[in-house]
Design a protein around this motif. Structure first.
Motif, PDB file in Angstrom:
ATOM      1  N   ILE A 318      45.763  38.690  43.059  1.00 25.00           N
ATOM      2  CA  ILE A 318      46.597  37.949  42.112  1.00 25.00           C
ATOM      3  C   ILE A 318      45.752  37.063  41.201  1.00 25.00           C
ATOM      4  O   ILE A 318      44.564  36.848  41.435  1.00 25.00           O
ATOM      5  CB  ILE A 318      47.634  37.085  42.861  1.00 25.00           C
ATOM      6  CG1 ILE A 318      46.920  36.057  43.751  1.00 25.00           C
ATOM      7  CG2 ILE A 318      48.583  37.942  43.681  1.00 25.00           C
ATOM      8  CD1 ILE A 318      47.850  35.044  44.385  1.00 25.00           C
ATOM      9  N   ARG A 319      46.419  36.564  40.172  1.00 30.11           N
ATOM     10  CA  ARG A 319      45.773  35.607  39.267  1.00 30.11           C
ATOM     11  C   ARG A 319      45.468  34.324  40.025  1.00 30.11           C
ATOM     12  O   ARG A 319      46.221  33.941  40.927  1.00 30.11           O
ATOM     13  CB  ARG A 319      46.720  35.276  38.104  1.00 30.11           C
ATOM     14  CG  ARG A 319      46.942  36.391  37.120  1.00 30.11           C
ATOM     15  CD  ARG A 319      48.259  36.199  36.345  1.00 30.11           C
ATOM     16  NE  ARG A 319      48.503  34.810  36.003  1.00 30.11           N
ATOM     17  CZ  ARG A 319      48.149  34.231  34.861  1.00 30.11           C
ATOM     18  NH1 ARG A 319      47.497  34.928  33.949  1.00 30.11           N
ATOM     19  NH2 ARG A 319      48.441  32.982  34.621  1.00 30.11           N
ATOM     20  N   HIS A 320      44.379  33.657  39.653  1.00 34.60           N
ATOM     21  CA  HIS A 320      44.018  32.404  40.311  1.00 34.60           C
ATOM     22  C   HIS A 320      44.352  31.202  39.435  1.00 34.60           C
ATOM     23  O   HIS A 320      43.854  30.099  39.673  1.00 34.60           O
ATOM     24  CB  HIS A 320      42.544  32.404  40.715  1.00 34.60           C
ATOM     25  CG  HIS A 320      42.299  33.163  41.980  1.00 34.60           C
ATOM     26  ND1 HIS A 320      41.249  32.869  42.828  1.00 34.60           N
ATOM     27  CD2 HIS A 320      42.966  34.189  42.554  1.00 34.60           C
ATOM     28  CE1 HIS A 320      41.282  33.695  43.869  1.00 34.60           C
ATOM     29  NE2 HIS A 320      42.313  34.508  43.708  1.00 34.60           N
ATOM     30  N   ARG A 321      45.201  31.433  38.439  1.00 38.86           N
ATOM     31  CA  ARG A 321      45.769  30.348  37.646  1.00 38.86           C
ATOM     32  C   ARG A 321      47.275  30.540  37.641  1.00 38.86           C
ATOM     33  O   ARG A 321      47.770  31.660  37.616  1.00 38.86           O
ATOM     34  CB  ARG A 321      45.225  30.364  36.206  1.00 38.86           C
ATOM     35  CG  ARG A 321      43.742  30.063  36.109  1.00 38.86           C
ATOM     36  CD  ARG A 321      43.273  30.134  34.681  1.00 38.86           C
ATOM     37  NE  ARG A 321      43.928  29.150  33.824  1.00 38.86           N
ATOM     38  CZ  ARG A 321      43.750  29.079  32.510  1.00 38.86           C
ATOM     39  NH1 ARG A 321      42.948  29.941  31.902  1.00 38.86           N
ATOM     40  NH2 ARG A 321      44.361  28.166  31.802  1.00 38.86           N
ATOM     41  N   ALA A 322      48.008  29.446  37.681  1.00 42.04           N
ATOM     42  CA  ALA A 322      49.472  29.535  37.712  1.00 42.04           C
ATOM     43  C   ALA A 322      49.996  30.261  36.475  1.00 42.04           C
ATOM     44  O   ALA A 322      49.450  30.091  35.383  1.00 42.04           O
ATOM     45  CB  ALA A 322      50.061  28.131  37.785  1.00 42.04           C
ATOM     46  N   PRO A 323      51.037  31.084  36.653  1.00 43.03           N
ATOM     47  CA  PRO A 323      51.734  31.391  37.907  1.00 43.03           C
ATOM     48  C   PRO A 323      50.903  32.353  38.769  1.00 43.03           C
ATOM     49  O   PRO A 323      50.328  33.303  38.253  1.00 43.03           O
ATOM     50  CB  PRO A 323      53.025  32.073  37.432  1.00 43.03           C
ATOM     51  CG  PRO A 323      52.654  32.706  36.125  1.00 43.03           C
ATOM     52  CD  PRO A 323      51.647  31.788  35.495  1.00 43.03           C
ATOM     53  N   TYR A 324      50.854  32.080  40.075  1.00 39.65           N
ATOM     54  CA  TYR A 324      50.043  32.880  40.992  1.00 39.65           C
ATOM     55  C   TYR A 324      50.759  34.188  41.306  1.00 39.65           C
ATOM     56  O   TYR A 324      51.467  34.307  42.306  1.00 39.65           O
ATOM     57  CB  TYR A 324      49.755  32.077  42.265  1.00 39.65           C
ATOM     58  CG  TYR A 324      49.004  30.789  41.974  1.00 39.65           C
ATOM     59  CD1 TYR A 324      47.655  30.831  41.604  1.00 39.65           C
ATOM     60  CD2 TYR A 324      49.632  29.557  42.034  1.00 39.65           C
ATOM     61  CE1 TYR A 324      46.952  29.664  41.322  1.00 39.65           C
ATOM     62  CE2 TYR A 324      48.933  28.383  41.746  1.00 39.65           C
ATOM     63  CZ  TYR A 324      47.599  28.444  41.393  1.00 39.65           C
ATOM     64  OH  TYR A 324      46.908  27.287  41.101  1.00 39.65           O
ATOM     65  N   ASP A 325      50.561  35.117  40.418  1.00 42.71           N
ATOM     66  CA  ASP A 325      51.271  36.396  40.533  1.00 42.71           C
ATOM     67  C   ASP A 325      50.346  37.528  40.107  1.00 42.71           C
ATOM     68  O   ASP A 325      49.159  37.321  39.889  1.00 42.71           O
ATOM     69  CB  ASP A 325      52.533  36.366  39.659  1.00 42.71           C
ATOM     70  CG  ASP A 325      53.613  37.315  40.155  1.00 42.71           C
ATOM     71  OD1 ASP A 325      53.301  38.196  40.977  1.00 42.71           O
ATOM     72  OD2 ASP A 325      54.772  37.187  39.716  1.00 42.71           O
ATOM     73  N   ALA A 326      50.909  38.712  39.952  1.00 41.19           N
ATOM     74  CA  ALA A 326      50.124  39.898  39.613  1.00 41.19           C
ATOM     75  C   ALA A 326      49.467  39.769  38.237  1.00 41.19           C
ATOM     76  O   ALA A 326      49.948  39.036  37.367  1.00 41.19           O
ATOM     77  CB  ALA A 326      51.018  41.130  39.652  1.00 41.19           C
ATOM     78  N   PHE A 327      48.385  40.507  38.038  1.00 41.80           N
ATOM     79  CA  PHE A 327      47.768  40.615  36.717  1.00 41.80           C
ATOM     80  C   PHE A 327      48.746  41.328  35.774  1.00 41.80           C
ATOM     81  O   PHE A 327      49.582  42.120  36.213  1.00 41.80           O
ATOM     82  CB  PHE A 327      46.475  41.433  36.790  1.00 41.80           C
ATOM     83  CG  PHE A 327      45.340  40.741  37.483  1.00 41.80           C
ATOM     84  CD1 PHE A 327      44.599  39.764  36.838  1.00 41.80           C
ATOM     85  CD2 PHE A 327      45.000  41.071  38.793  1.00 41.80           C
ATOM     86  CE1 PHE A 327      43.547  39.129  37.476  1.00 41.80           C
ATOM     87  CE2 PHE A 327      43.951  40.446  39.444  1.00 41.80           C
ATOM     88  CZ  PHE A 327      43.224  39.472  38.787  1.00 41.80           C
ATOM     89  N   SER A 328      48.614  41.060  34.499  1.00 39.22           N
ATOM     90  CA  SER A 328      49.410  41.781  33.507  1.00 39.22           C
ATOM     91  C   SER A 328      49.065  43.261  33.548  1.00 39.22           C
ATOM     92  O   SER A 328      47.928  43.646  33.847  1.00 39.22           O
ATOM     93  CB  SER A 328      49.112  41.228  32.112  1.00 39.22           C
ATOM     94  OG  SER A 328      49.517  42.125  31.100  1.00 39.22           O
ATOM     95  N   HIS A 329      50.058  44.131  33.250  1.00 36.24           N
ATOM     96  CA  HIS A 329      49.793  45.576  33.261  1.00 36.24           C
ATOM     97  C   HIS A 329      48.825  45.983  32.145  1.00 36.24           C
ATOM     98  O   HIS A 329      48.332  47.103  32.135  1.00 36.24           O
ATOM     99  CB  HIS A 329      51.097  46.380  33.156  1.00 36.24           C
ATOM    100  CG  HIS A 329      51.836  46.174  31.870  1.00 36.24           C
ATOM    101  ND1 HIS A 329      52.943  45.344  31.758  1.00 36.24           N
ATOM    102  CD2 HIS A 329      51.647  46.693  30.627  1.00 36.24           C
ATOM    103  CE1 HIS A 329      53.386  45.359  30.520  1.00 36.24           C
ATOM    104  NE2 HIS A 329      52.623  46.161  29.811  1.00 36.24           N
ATOM    105  N   ASN A 330      48.566  45.065  31.200  1.00 37.02           N
ATOM    106  CA  ASN A 330      47.597  45.360  30.137  1.00 37.02           C
ATOM    107  C   ASN A 330      46.190  44.906  30.489  1.00 37.02           C
ATOM    108  O   ASN A 330      45.238  45.192  29.763  1.00 37.02           O
ATOM    109  CB  ASN A 330      48.027  44.676  28.829  1.00 37.02           C
ATOM    110  CG  ASN A 330      49.279  45.280  28.238  1.00 37.02           C
ATOM    111  OD1 ASN A 330      49.451  46.492  28.277  1.00 37.02           O
ATOM    112  ND2 ASN A 330      50.162  44.448  27.718  1.00 37.02           N
ATOM    113  N   ASP A 331      46.055  44.189  31.603  1.00 41.41           N
ATOM    114  CA  ASP A 331      44.751  43.636  31.982  1.00 41.41           C
ATOM    115  C   ASP A 331      43.912  44.703  32.674  1.00 41.41           C
ATOM    116  O   ASP A 331      44.226  45.141  33.778  1.00 41.41           O
ATOM    117  CB  ASP A 331      44.952  42.443  32.919  1.00 41.41           C
ATOM    118  CG  ASP A 331      43.692  41.602  33.075  1.00 41.41           C
ATOM    119  OD1 ASP A 331      42.591  42.141  32.813  1.00 41.41           O
ATOM    120  OD2 ASP A 331      43.804  40.428  33.459  1.00 41.41           O
TER     121      ASP A 331
END
Length: 415
Positions: A318-331
């Protein structure tokens, strides 16, 4: 405008959500300051409910900025304020809070004469559950084609002709064959949809040219073994982000997962008892099962125990900056990879791809060097067709050298 939620209530809800998602104190303070000034502005104007236009009028009065929407590139301070206005607009209009990145470009607006079929085509893609990347590859040339029709004063899809399509495609004369093939494929898809759903009476898709793409016409990029070691050694595994990035890169290097599968990998995909990873691949929608190799397993365990932020998300990385969620599908995680390459002192060639996919190719080469049979490599990489895997034979230079014909031997037999 939603006239059931007053602006003060909307602001309080957004700020509470920022705290719930554990945004930094600095970020929350920035939002609160912007909203306090906005509340003062709306009170002076006698405005009780928020709308996009209220936000735009506020930006115009505060910065002298006349814009049509919350998009575009602006100075940092203005961008921060626009982001606050956009989040508030999302909540008041749609009833949900999304802290998404603002787009640099204006959201696409389909001309009215093509809007019905364009919206129907979008719905058709959603129902077929296309991957986001696949959808974007198809929809972008279609949007350009619709804008071209508008520019050409075409008033209906029924008036689309083969000559118009030819004129549109001539704009891509200088593009690479592979890209032209993608554009034509998108147009075929769209025109066939229009015919099947009775928006047009003639199936123009059959008139579009066929572009032959030779799958084996390129050599996949791969890394030198010493550079892979330097890359992994350059990662600081003493901090949470380093633990995550090391686990990601090691998973690609050792297991060859695609970046789309890395992004969507869930905790539930890991079976620690059987020591394997089982997932549905994003690209092919086929099941893939791989062993959790010892080094990969310990790297993931280290990340889960000592690096992964607290979150309700089931996504593994997951991302380590809020919001702590999945990476963008474009990343495509290219930024992190590039940073470690620079840190490791690895030369970045201009004429060769050095993304995560090239590490996948490196695994294929390593398996070829170890005389691994092609069907097994195909299974590990999740290819549906072994012909796709055969492309990697080109990077097995030692194996190819063994196939070199000795001219002296040939002429000896001819005599």
């Amino acid at each position: 405008m939603n006239e059931t939620i007053k602006i003060e209530e909307a602001v309080s809800t957004v700020l509470a959500e920022l705290e719930r998602q554990r945004y930094s104190d600095t970020t929350i303070k920035s939002y609160r300051c912007n909203y306090n000034v906005l509340l003062k502005y709306t009170k002076e104007k006698g405005i009780n409910y928020y709308s996009e236009q209220v936000g735009l009028n506020y930006l115009k009065e505060k910065y002298g900025l006349t814009i049509n929407g919350f998009y575009g590139t602006h100075p940092k301070k203005i961008s921060a304020t626009m982001r606050c206005m956009q989040v508030l607009w999302d909540y008041t209009e749609y009833g949900k809070i999304t802290f998404r990145m603002r787009g640099k470009d204006k959201p696409y607006e389909c001309p009215n004469q093509f809007k019905q079929e364009y919206d129907a085509f979008n719905k058709h893609f959603i129902e077929r559950k296309y991957a986001p990347q696949g959808f974007q590859a198809v929809i972008k040339p279609i949007r350009r084609f619709i804008d071209f029709l508008q520019y050409s004063n075409v008033q209906s899809s029924e008036h689309i002709t083969s000559s118009l399509i030819t004129k549109f495609l001539s704009n891509y004369a200088s593009n690479k064959t592979r890209y032209v093939a993608t554009v034509i494929s998108g147009l075929k898809n769209y025109m066939n949809f229009l015919y099947q759903d009775c928006f047009i009476s003639e199936d123009i898709s059959r008139l579009l040219p066929k572009v032959r793409i030779i799958r084996n016409s390129f050599i996949p990029s791969s890394w030198k073994t010493k550079d892979v070691k330097k890359l992994l050694e350059s990662i600081d595994r003493g901090n949470p982000t380093g633990k995550r990035d090391y686990a990601i890169l090691l998973t690609v290097v050792r297991l060859g997962l695609r970046v789309s599968d890395i992004r969507s990998l869930r905790l539930s995909n890991l079976n620690w008892n059987l020591k394997n990873i089982s997932l549905i691949m994003q690209k092919t929608k086929q099941t893939l099962e791989l062993p959790i190799l010892e080094d990969v397993g310990w790297a993931i365990i280290d990340y889960l125990k000592n690096g992964r932020p607290e979150t309700s998300s089931d996504i593994l990385f997951i991302r380590h900056r809020a919001p702590y969620d999945a990476f963008s599908h474009n990343d495509c995680l290219q930024h992190s990879l590039h940073r470690y390459m620079v840190k490791a002192g690895i030369e970045i060639p201009r004429d060769r791809s050095c993304g995560l996919h090239s590490l996948r190719s490196t695994l294929a080469r390593a398996m070829l060097d170890n005389n691994t049979p092609l069907p097994i490599i195909s299974e590990v990489l999740g290819h549906q067709n072994i012909q796709t895997t055969s492309i990697y034979l080109k990077i097995d230079m030692e194996g190819l050298r063994k196939c070199i014909i000795d001219p002296d031997e040939v002429f000896k037999y001819e005599k």
